[in-house]
Scaffold this active site. Structure first.
Site, PDB file in Angstrom:
ATOM      1  N   SER A  43       1.083  -1.686   0.193  1.00 36.59           N
ATOM      2  CA  SER A  43      -0.149  -0.109   0.034  1.00 36.59           C
ATOM      3  C   SER A  43       1.143   1.530  -0.287  1.00 36.59           C
ATOM      4  O   SER A  43       2.029   1.190   0.526  1.00 36.59           O
ATOM      5  CB  SER A  43      -0.623   0.182   1.118  1.00 36.59           C
ATOM      6  OG  SER A  43      -0.002   0.218   1.556  1.00 36.59           O
ATOM      7  N   HIS A  44       0.173   2.397  -0.215  1.00 40.27           N
ATOM      8  CA  HIS A  44       1.558   3.690  -0.448  1.00 40.27           C
ATOM      9  C   HIS A  44       1.822   3.984   0.948  1.00 40.27           C
ATOM     10  O   HIS A  44       2.769   4.425   1.092  1.00 40.27           O
ATOM     11  CB  HIS A  44       0.285   4.895  -1.084  1.00 40.27           C
ATOM     12  CG  HIS A  44       0.406   6.400  -1.253  1.00 40.27           C
ATOM     13  ND1 HIS A  44       0.959   6.834  -1.866  1.00 40.27           N
ATOM     14  CD2 HIS A  44       0.598   6.900   0.439  1.00 40.27           C
ATOM     15  CE1 HIS A  44       1.759   7.868  -1.479  1.00 40.27           C
ATOM     16  NE2 HIS A  44       1.002   8.267  -0.601  1.00 40.27           N
TER      17      HIS A  44
END
Length: 143
Positions: free
Chosen positions: A99-100
């Site tokens: 994920s970011h």
């Protein structure tokens, strides 16, 4: 007219927030019968920290993020600004290793637990101090 609509929408929001749904819905029948799973968090970095925590949903000023482990519901890029507030760690309810927020924490050397799941998230938002040991992949709520 706006005040009436705001009042009605607040009532609808309160009613809808009482509905418990699974984290992932694969087909319509999943909303009627599901089990909560105990997810395994993704630990980012190999750091061990003991720090006060703050839930992003209850802060009044962004300055409250400084030197704290920040608790977010999602690992959304829209929260990227938190990294400019000298946070010490990050915990998210949802998200994965790619994920970011995972990538940003790794880039910045900020210890994190990404995707802790519903039960742990609820425990964390009630806590005051957490020992997050990313090297040993464990944590301890100190309070």
């Amino acid at each position: 007219i706006l005040n009436i609509e705001i009042t009605e929408n607040k009532k609808k929001f309160q009613a809808l927030s009482l509905i418990d749904l699974p984290d992932v819905i694969f087909n319509p029948s999943d909303i009627y019968n599901f089990n909560k799973t105990n997810t395994k968090p993704n630990y980012i970095t190999e750091k061990n920290i003991v720090c006060k925590v703050v839930s992003f949903s209850i802060i009044k000023k962004k300055s409250e993020l400084k030197n704290k482990i920040v608790i977010l519901e999602s690992a959304d890029p829209g929260f990227d600004f938190i990294f400019s507030h000298n946070i010490k760690g990050l915990i998210t309810k949802y998200g994965g290793a790619n994920s970011h927020m995972s990538i940003r924490c790794l880039e910045l050397g900020i210890p994190a637990m990404i995707g802790v799941g519903d039960q742990r998230y609820n425990d964390f938002i009630k806590s005051k101090v957490i020992n997050m040991n990313c090297l040993n992949k464990n944590y301890r709520i100190i309070n």
